[in-house]
Design a protein around this motif. Structure first.
Motif, PDB file in Angstrom:
ATOM      1  N   LYS A  68       0.871  -1.253   0.002  1.00 60.32           N
ATOM      2  CA  LYS A  68      -0.005   0.201   0.142  1.00 60.32           C
ATOM      3  C   LYS A  68       0.622   1.400   0.070  1.00 60.32           C
ATOM      4  CE  LYS A  68      -3.870   2.134   2.395  1.00 60.32           C
ATOM      5  NZ  LYS A  68      -5.106   1.939   3.306  1.00 60.32           N
ATOM      6  N   ASN A  69       0.465   2.328  -0.813  1.00 59.28           N
ATOM      7  CA  ASN A  69       0.965   3.448  -0.815  1.00 59.28           C
ATOM      8  C   ASN A  69       0.231   4.457   0.262  1.00 59.28           C
ATOM      9  OD1 ASN A  69       1.289   6.671  -1.389  1.00 59.28           O
ATOM     10  ND2 ASN A  69       2.349   5.713  -3.086  1.00 59.28           N
ATOM     11  N   VAL A  70       0.793   4.844   1.625  1.00 61.08           N
ATOM     12  CA  VAL A  70       0.200   5.310   2.578  1.00 61.08           C
ATOM     13  C   VAL A  70      -0.255   7.005   2.103  1.00 61.08           C
ATOM     14  CG1 VAL A  70       1.538   3.930   4.180  1.00 61.08           C
ATOM     15  CG2 VAL A  70       2.340   6.312   3.611  1.00 61.08           C
ATOM     16  N   ILE A  71       0.160   7.400   0.950  1.00 58.80           N
ATOM     17  CA  ILE A  71      -0.160   8.915   0.926  1.00 58.80           C
ATOM     18  C   ILE A  71      -1.617   8.662  -0.347  1.00 58.80           C
ATOM     19  CG2 ILE A  71       0.392  10.942  -0.404  1.00 58.80           C
ATOM     20  CD1 ILE A  71       1.766  10.378   2.512  1.00 58.80           C
ATOM     21  N   THR A  72      -1.397   7.923  -1.214  1.00 60.25           N
ATOM     22  CA  THR A  72      -2.207   7.909  -2.152  1.00 60.25           C
ATOM     23  C   THR A  72      -3.523   6.925  -2.027  1.00 60.25           C
ATOM     24  OG1 THR A  72      -1.230   6.060  -3.615  1.00 60.25           O
ATOM     25  CG2 THR A  72      -0.641   8.373  -3.954  1.00 60.25           C
ATOM     26  N   GLY A  73      -2.997   5.941  -0.929  1.00 62.31           N
ATOM     27  CA  GLY A  73      -3.999   5.036  -0.682  1.00 62.31           C
ATOM     28  C   GLY A  73      -4.261   3.847  -1.779  1.00 62.31           C
ATOM     29  N   GLU A  74      -3.491   3.857  -2.690  1.00 59.85           N
ATOM     30  CA  GLU A  74      -3.433   2.861  -3.545  1.00 59.85           C
ATOM     31  C   GLU A  74      -3.158   1.351  -3.202  1.00 59.85           C
ATOM     32  OE1 GLU A  74      -1.403   1.843  -8.095  1.00 59.85           O
ATOM     33  OE2 GLU A  74      -1.016   3.480  -7.086  1.00 59.85           O
ATOM     34  N   GLN A  75      -3.649   0.466  -3.341  1.00 53.04           N
ATOM     35  CA  GLN A  75      -3.097  -0.818  -2.728  1.00 53.04           C
ATOM     36  C   GLN A  75      -3.340  -1.989  -3.624  1.00 53.04           C
ATOM     37  OE1 GLN A  75      -4.583  -1.756   1.346  1.00 53.04           O
ATOM     38  NE2 GLN A  75      -5.206  -3.745   0.692  1.00 53.04           N
ATOM     39  N   SER A  76      -2.413  -2.909  -3.460  1.00 53.63           N
ATOM     40  CA  SER A  76      -2.319  -4.105  -4.375  1.00 53.63           C
ATOM     41  C   SER A  76      -2.238  -5.518  -3.527  1.00 53.63           C
ATOM     42  CB  SER A  76      -1.290  -4.114  -5.321  1.00 53.63           C
ATOM     43  OG  SER A  76       0.054  -4.002  -5.037  1.00 53.63           O
ATOM     44  N   THR A  77      -2.378  -6.704  -4.081  1.00 55.69           N
ATOM     45  CA  THR A  77      -2.154  -7.878  -3.317  1.00 55.69           C
ATOM     46  C   THR A  77      -1.230  -8.655  -3.952  1.00 55.69           C
ATOM     47  OG1 THR A  77      -4.327  -7.715  -2.383  1.00 55.69           O
ATOM     48  CG2 THR A  77      -3.295  -9.985  -2.276  1.00 55.69           C
ATOM     49  N   LEU A  78      -0.237  -9.131  -3.370  1.00 57.19           N
ATOM     50  CA  LEU A  78       0.482 -10.137  -3.976  1.00 57.19           C
ATOM     51  C   LEU A  78      -0.006 -11.770  -3.123  1.00 57.19           C
ATOM     52  CD1 LEU A  78       3.920  -8.611  -2.811  1.00 57.19           C
ATOM     53  CD2 LEU A  78       3.056  -8.663  -5.095  1.00 57.19           C
ATOM     54  N   PRO A  79       0.169 -12.305  -4.144  1.00 54.54           N
ATOM     55  CA  PRO A  79      -0.519 -13.806  -3.911  1.00 54.54           C
ATOM     56  C   PRO A  79       0.402 -14.914  -2.985  1.00 54.54           C
ATOM     57  CG  PRO A  79       0.639 -13.948  -6.068  1.00 54.54           C
ATOM     58  CD  PRO A  79       0.679 -12.725  -5.362  1.00 54.54           C
ATOM     59  N   HIS A  80       1.326 -14.244  -2.531  1.00 56.08           N
ATOM     60  CA  HIS A  80       2.134 -14.848  -1.274  1.00 56.08           C
ATOM     61  C   HIS A  80       2.685 -13.894  -0.293  1.00 56.08           C
ATOM     62  CE1 HIS A  80       3.088 -18.011  -4.653  1.00 56.08           C
ATOM     63  NE2 HIS A  80       3.203 -16.903  -5.349  1.00 56.08           N
ATOM     64  N   PRO A  81       2.583 -14.671   1.071  1.00 55.45           N
ATOM     65  CA  PRO A  81       2.868 -13.888   2.176  1.00 55.45           C
ATOM     66  C   PRO A  81       4.337 -13.582   2.200  1.00 55.45           C
ATOM     67  CG  PRO A  81       2.769 -16.146   2.874  1.00 55.45           C
ATOM     68  CD  PRO A  81       2.259 -16.276   1.580  1.00 55.45           C
TER      69      PRO A  81
END
Length: 423
Positions: free
Chosen positions: A136-149
């Motif tokens: 996550k970008n804490v300024i823009t709020g843009e978030q993505s998910t990686l399929p692995h921890p």
């Protein structure tokens, strides 16, 4: 700067405060502790977890934290924590960033700033039948998910290393995650399980080292065929070219066949593609560690024929040297302060007889030991849900953050100003 007389007094007081050689000197040391500021408050509890990840953003203004509304028990599958950051330049204001259902008391959800970025953080979570990582970008709020921890991120910010957190939880509760089962419940050392390299841009993963391959390597002349194997504590070198992992194993119960008793540990290093595997510490006693530089690792261990202590190992050689011989006699969570040419080592101790935990700085060239405080750990903080201080430094090395419940408000974050100590 501190004069020589004060330096000698602090060193003597530090030794007494850490190791109890004199009540008088310990009392003297308490007057020299640097200032402490608590930046999180109850009724909810806050902590960061492990000591080898970036907690402070590049400006040292924002400090990452986990937040939870209970303590003193193991996490359950439905337990959700909040992840956020504290704005230390605006009234220690809490800023929520997201949530996680993949966490433990010792290492949280691996929340950390991504190296090489100004505003991006990463943490682990759970989705249905898999663990994932949120970016996550804490300024823009843009978030993505990686399929692995992700367990650890490379210093160049390009990739992370991953392992099976469900198996880790089964083998050592408190370090993995609840909610999912070990994918190989009957296999001692599965060939398709181990350490994976994960591209932080694409999410693509590659198996680097398998449990089956490492289990075949004898330990001090003996085979490890009849043991339960797992990996823990991954860390990439400062130049992002090699990585460390701890290979651990437990015995099989004679009746149930399940993991039984304590664990034995050896440290490996390897190239980022999994090649050039090397047993750096074959003693079976490796504990906490940190890369000093791309060629050296400082760890708490008990080498064969030597006393337990902090030792610097040169990678891919048998060269080792002790740090703080006769002075640093307790295991702790060690790092090096940035910007000090690796002259200042930061670490802590586990609770003493009075249940005080004691983070400290150690100036290696002069053997100067400076205690940073005594932080009481109430008796209910034990076992898996204990609260180690796990000292972490700011980017400029002038502030230390610890987790501690000593104020009576549950575990909270506290900042220690060490600017006058390091000069």
């Amino acid at each position: 700067m501190i004069d020589r007389r004060t330096m000698l007094a602090q060193t003597a007081a530090g030794l007494a405060g850490l190791y109890g050689s004199s009540r008088l000197l310990a009392a003297e040391a308490s007057r020299d502790f640097p200032p402490v500021r608590t930046i999180t408050q109850g009724p909810k509890h806050h902590w960061f977890g492990y000591y080898d990840k970036w907690q402070f953003d590049p400006t040292d203004r924002y400090v990452l934290s986990n937040q939870v509304d209970f303590e003193h028990r193991s996490p359950r599958a439905g337990d959700t924590i909040q992840v956020g950051m504290v704005n230390t330049e605006q009234g220690d204001h809490w800023i929520e960033l997201g949530k996680s259902q993949a966490w433990g008391w010792q290492q949280g959800c691996m929340l950390q700033w991504i190296p090489g970025t100004l505003h991006e953080v990463l943490w682990n979570d759970r989705e249905a039948d898999r663990y994932v990582a949120r970016r996550k970008n804490v300024i823009t709020g843009e978030q993505s998910t990686l399929p692995h921890p992700i367990y650890t991120i490379s210093p160049d910010g390009k990739f992370g290393l991953s392992l099976d957190f469900a198996r880790l939880q089964r083998m050592r509760p408190g370090y993995g995650y609840v909610g999912l089962d070990d994918r190989h419940p009957e296999q001692l050392a599965p060939a398709d399980e181990g350490i994976f390299k994960v591209d932080l841009s694409t999410g693509e993963s590659t198996l680097l080292v398998s449990l089956a391959d490492v289990a075949k390597i004898p330990f001090q002349g003996s085979t490890l065929d009849d043991r339960w194997h797992y990996f823990n504590h991954l860390l990439v070198s400062p130049d992002s070219q090699r990585f460390i992992f701890l290979h651990r194993w437990r015995a099989r119960h004679p009746e149930t066949g399940q993991p039984h008793g304590g664990f034995t540990t050896r440290m490996f290093t390897a190239n980022i593609d999994g090649s050039d595997l090397y047993v750096l510490d074959p003693s079976g006693n490796t504990s906490h560690f940190i890369w000093r530089d791309p060629q050296h690792v400082c760890m708490w261990t008990h080498p064969t024929g030597r006393r337990a202590g902090y030792y610097v190992f040169e990678d891919k050689t048998s060269n080792i040297s002790q740090v703080g011989e006769g002075l640093l006699t307790q295991n702790g969570h060690n790092t090096y302060l940035p910007g000090t040419n690796n002259e200042w080592m930061l670490s802590d101790t586990y609770p003493d007889g009075n249940r005080n935990q004691k983070p400290f700085l150690f100036h290696i060239p002069t053997s100067r030991l400076v205690p940073l405080g005594e932080f009481y750990l109430p008796p209910e903080y034990r076992g898996e849900s204990r609260c180690d201080t796990h000292p972490r430094y700011s980017r400029d090395g002038r502030t230390i953050c610890i987790d501690s419940p000593h104020t009576g408000s549950g575990r909270q974050l506290h900042l220690i100003d060490v600017s006058e100590i390091i000069g």
